[in-house]
Design a protein around this motif. Sequence first.
Motif, PDB file in Angstrom:
ATOM      1  N   ASP A  10       9.795  -1.688  -5.016  1.00 50.65           N
ATOM      2  CA  ASP A  10       8.372  -1.515  -4.709  1.00 50.65           C
ATOM      3  C   ASP A  10       7.537  -2.599  -5.229  1.00 50.65           C
ATOM      4  O   ASP A  10       6.435  -2.500  -4.970  1.00 50.65           O
ATOM      5  CB  ASP A  10       7.793  -0.236  -5.057  1.00 50.65           C
ATOM      6  CG  ASP A  10       7.778   0.058  -6.675  1.00 50.65           C
ATOM      7  OD1 ASP A  10       8.178  -0.758  -7.351  1.00 50.65           O
ATOM      8  OD2 ASP A  10       7.632   1.110  -6.812  1.00 50.65           O
ATOM      9  N   ASN A  11       8.239  -3.537  -5.908  1.00 53.80           N
ATOM     10  CA  ASN A  11       7.635  -4.429  -6.630  1.00 53.80           C
ATOM     11  C   ASN A  11       6.654  -4.363  -7.757  1.00 53.80           C
ATOM     12  O   ASN A  11       6.013  -5.224  -8.164  1.00 53.80           O
ATOM     13  CB  ASN A  11       6.727  -5.417  -5.531  1.00 53.80           C
ATOM     14  CG  ASN A  11       6.602  -6.955  -5.830  1.00 53.80           C
ATOM     15  OD1 ASN A  11       7.804  -7.678  -6.521  1.00 53.80           O
ATOM     16  ND2 ASN A  11       5.172  -7.542  -5.271  1.00 53.80           N
ATOM     17  N   ILE A  12       6.723  -3.349  -8.245  1.00 56.93           N
ATOM     18  CA  ILE A  12       5.890  -2.875  -9.449  1.00 56.93           C
ATOM     19  C   ILE A  12       6.995  -2.938 -10.684  1.00 56.93           C
ATOM     20  O   ILE A  12       7.927  -2.385 -10.555  1.00 56.93           O
ATOM     21  CB  ILE A  12       5.455  -1.307  -9.065  1.00 56.93           C
ATOM     22  CG1 ILE A  12       4.443  -1.390  -7.880  1.00 56.93           C
ATOM     23  CG2 ILE A  12       4.624  -0.867 -10.534  1.00 56.93           C
ATOM     24  CD1 ILE A  12       3.829   0.059  -7.823  1.00 56.93           C
TER      25      ILE A  12
ATOM     26  N   PHE B 148       3.768   5.585  -5.618  1.00 52.95           N
ATOM     27  CA  PHE B 148       4.032   5.407  -7.064  1.00 52.95           C
ATOM     28  C   PHE B 148       3.262   6.615  -7.721  1.00 52.95           C
ATOM     29  O   PHE B 148       2.151   6.908  -7.462  1.00 52.95           O
ATOM     30  CB  PHE B 148       3.266   4.131  -7.672  1.00 52.95           C
ATOM     31  CG  PHE B 148       3.322   3.629  -8.963  1.00 52.95           C
ATOM     32  CD1 PHE B 148       4.738   3.615  -9.725  1.00 52.95           C
ATOM     33  CD2 PHE B 148       2.441   3.938  -9.905  1.00 52.95           C
ATOM     34  CE1 PHE B 148       4.667   3.517 -11.096  1.00 52.95           C
ATOM     35  CE2 PHE B 148       2.267   3.730 -11.056  1.00 52.95           C
ATOM     36  CZ  PHE B 148       3.455   3.364 -11.834  1.00 52.95           C
ATOM     37  N   ASP B 149       4.094   7.233  -8.743  1.00 51.28           N
ATOM     38  CA  ASP B 149       3.896   8.292  -9.426  1.00 51.28           C
ATOM     39  C   ASP B 149       3.688   8.157 -10.961  1.00 51.28           C
ATOM     40  O   ASP B 149       4.510   8.104 -11.561  1.00 51.28           O
ATOM     41  CB  ASP B 149       4.743   9.485  -9.211  1.00 51.28           C
ATOM     42  CG  ASP B 149       4.019  10.743  -9.787  1.00 51.28           C
ATOM     43  OD1 ASP B 149       3.097  10.754 -10.428  1.00 51.28           O
ATOM     44  OD2 ASP B 149       4.680  11.929  -9.546  1.00 51.28           O
TER      45      ASP B 149
ATOM     46  N   PHE C 225      -7.996   6.003 -10.562  1.00 55.22           N
ATOM     47  CA  PHE C 225      -8.159   4.857 -11.390  1.00 55.22           C
ATOM     48  C   PHE C 225      -7.115   3.599 -10.608  1.00 55.22           C
ATOM     49  O   PHE C 225      -7.316   2.546 -10.824  1.00 55.22           O
ATOM     50  CB  PHE C 225      -7.904   5.062 -12.665  1.00 55.22           C
ATOM     51  CG  PHE C 225      -6.335   5.220 -13.213  1.00 55.22           C
ATOM     52  CD1 PHE C 225      -5.298   4.027 -13.425  1.00 55.22           C
ATOM     53  CD2 PHE C 225      -5.790   6.314 -12.925  1.00 55.22           C
ATOM     54  CE1 PHE C 225      -4.352   4.249 -13.729  1.00 55.22           C
ATOM     55  CE2 PHE C 225      -4.345   6.646 -13.390  1.00 55.22           C
ATOM     56  CZ  PHE C 225      -3.738   5.532 -13.863  1.00 55.22           C
ATOM     57  N   MET C 226      -6.098   4.197  -9.961  1.00 56.72           N
ATOM     58  CA  MET C 226      -5.008   3.226  -9.309  1.00 56.72           C
ATOM     59  C   MET C 226      -5.757   2.721  -7.936  1.00 56.72           C
ATOM     60  O   MET C 226      -4.930   1.905  -7.740  1.00 56.72           O
ATOM     61  CB  MET C 226      -3.897   3.893  -9.079  1.00 56.72           C
ATOM     62  CG  MET C 226      -2.883   4.304 -10.468  1.00 56.72           C
ATOM     63  SD  MET C 226      -1.593   5.046 -10.240  1.00 56.72           S
ATOM     64  CE  MET C 226      -0.741   3.866  -9.146  1.00 56.72           C
TER      65      MET C 226
ATOM     66  N   ALA D 148       0.746  -1.311   0.181  1.00 58.56           N
ATOM     67  CA  ALA D 148       0.049  -0.133  -0.064  1.00 58.56           C
ATOM     68  C   ALA D 148       0.849   1.288  -0.092  1.00 58.56           C
ATOM     69  O   ALA D 148       0.558   2.227  -0.498  1.00 58.56           O
ATOM     70  CB  ALA D 148      -0.763  -0.017   1.164  1.00 58.56           C
ATOM     71  N   GLU D 149       2.007   1.126   0.735  1.00 58.34           N
ATOM     72  CA  GLU D 149       2.832   2.405   0.861  1.00 58.34           C
ATOM     73  C   GLU D 149       3.443   2.558  -0.461  1.00 58.34           C
ATOM     74  O   GLU D 149       3.632   3.790  -0.962  1.00 58.34           O
ATOM     75  CB  GLU D 149       3.918   2.138   1.738  1.00 58.34           C
ATOM     76  CG  GLU D 149       3.269   2.372   3.285  1.00 58.34           C
ATOM     77  CD  GLU D 149       4.474   2.309   4.328  1.00 58.34           C
ATOM     78  OE1 GLU D 149       5.435   1.703   3.783  1.00 58.34           O
ATOM     79  OE2 GLU D 149       4.372   2.834   5.471  1.00 58.34           O
TER      80      GLU D 149
END
Length: 457
Positions: A74-76, A41-42, A121-122, A35-36
């Motif tokens: 961040d695992n993204i 994330f931008d 939307f995120m 969540a953090e």
Amino acid sequence: MRSIFSRIFLSFWLAMALIAASAVGVTVAVAWARAEALEAFDPGALLRGASQAWREGGDTQLRQWLTGEARRADNIMVFVLDAQGRDMLGRTVPAQLHLDQASTKSPPPGAPSSGNATPGFMRRRDHMLLSSPLPGGQWRLVAGWPGATAFDVLGSYDVWIAMGLLALGVSGAMAWWLARQISHPVVALQASARRLAEGDLGARPEDWLMARRDELGSLAGEFTTMAQRLRQQLDSKDELLRDISHELRSPLTRLRVAAALARQNAGDLETHLARVERDIDRLDRIIGDTLRFSAMSTPGRQLDRQVVDLAELLGEAVDDARIEADQRRIALSLNAPDGVGMPCDPDLLRRAFDNVLRNAIRHSPAGEQIAVTLETGPDRLSISIADRGEGVPDEALERIFEAFYRVDKARGAQSGGAGLGLAITARITALHDGSVAAVNRPEGGLTIRFDFPHQWP
């Protein structure tokens, strides 16, 4: 008492609670971290960075930029895909991030950055966080969760692996503690049993094991009782062997003396033969009593039980003893109600009464009386044999029922007793589930009292 079952039961549920708490903790920690990462994330900044890199150096500069973004913490994951959905770096694109899953609500290429604020939307549960074409139209920038999203933590393999490791650790620690709680006392008992088997009759469980309040503590107590009884039995055996040796040696010595005197003085042969005969009779009684006592002490001995009238049985014992009593001018009296039946081995029980009667006759002064009394109760039968002899010292009242024990050894030897009569009586009484005890009479003398359980028809 805390039982082993309660320990196992509580340990099981404690382990389950710890595993559940650990699983919740892992899930919350991973969800919080994702969540953090999602909040930080931008997408606008990511899109501007990719667009600027392509404008400054084309595909080469974009590839360098993508190589740096591929190592995000961040695992993204960030991909740059062509029209066929192939990544610029040749990586495998997760199915959740294929172009056909692209969001139709992607920000426009020139959208301003919203800082650290996450666009609406995120906030959804989609894997796709960003899907937007780059300048030139050849490439599309895609970013998202490769596996579970921040809102689908349990769908992540690393979370399941972490929870499995935690469960294994907690259950292993609990199993080790529980095994130690059970095996450590067992090993201690095993060591004590080994010492006892090697001949150390003083082997006992340790104090901490005796203090336990569960089945293992009870087992330690039973072990201590067993060891004490074993020591007593072995001590009794040694004492029995010493006493038998002494009892047999005395008449044998007198036999040798009588034989020597007979050789030296053949004229007095009858006197010597009479002495030999008396000693032979004494040897026969000692050996017979020893064999009977051994037979009485055999575990699992079965009795030939039959219902007999105790008044008749006591009458027969009194009649048999009356001849010897008359010689010493001792009166025998019997007070027993008729019709009191008892299942017993009549031969053995009569021998028990006979031993006590003859012992009372030998130690009663001439002209006195021995009273035999049968008393009945709701669930007990009591038989007492009371004499008016010199009695027994209080400290010897319990020991007179031990094998070869005599209050006065010289008097016992003179009377021909070997100290087995009352021991046989006690054993016969125990075989009939009864008890026998001796008490001194206030007016002088000794009372032997038998107590037997009884059920009235």
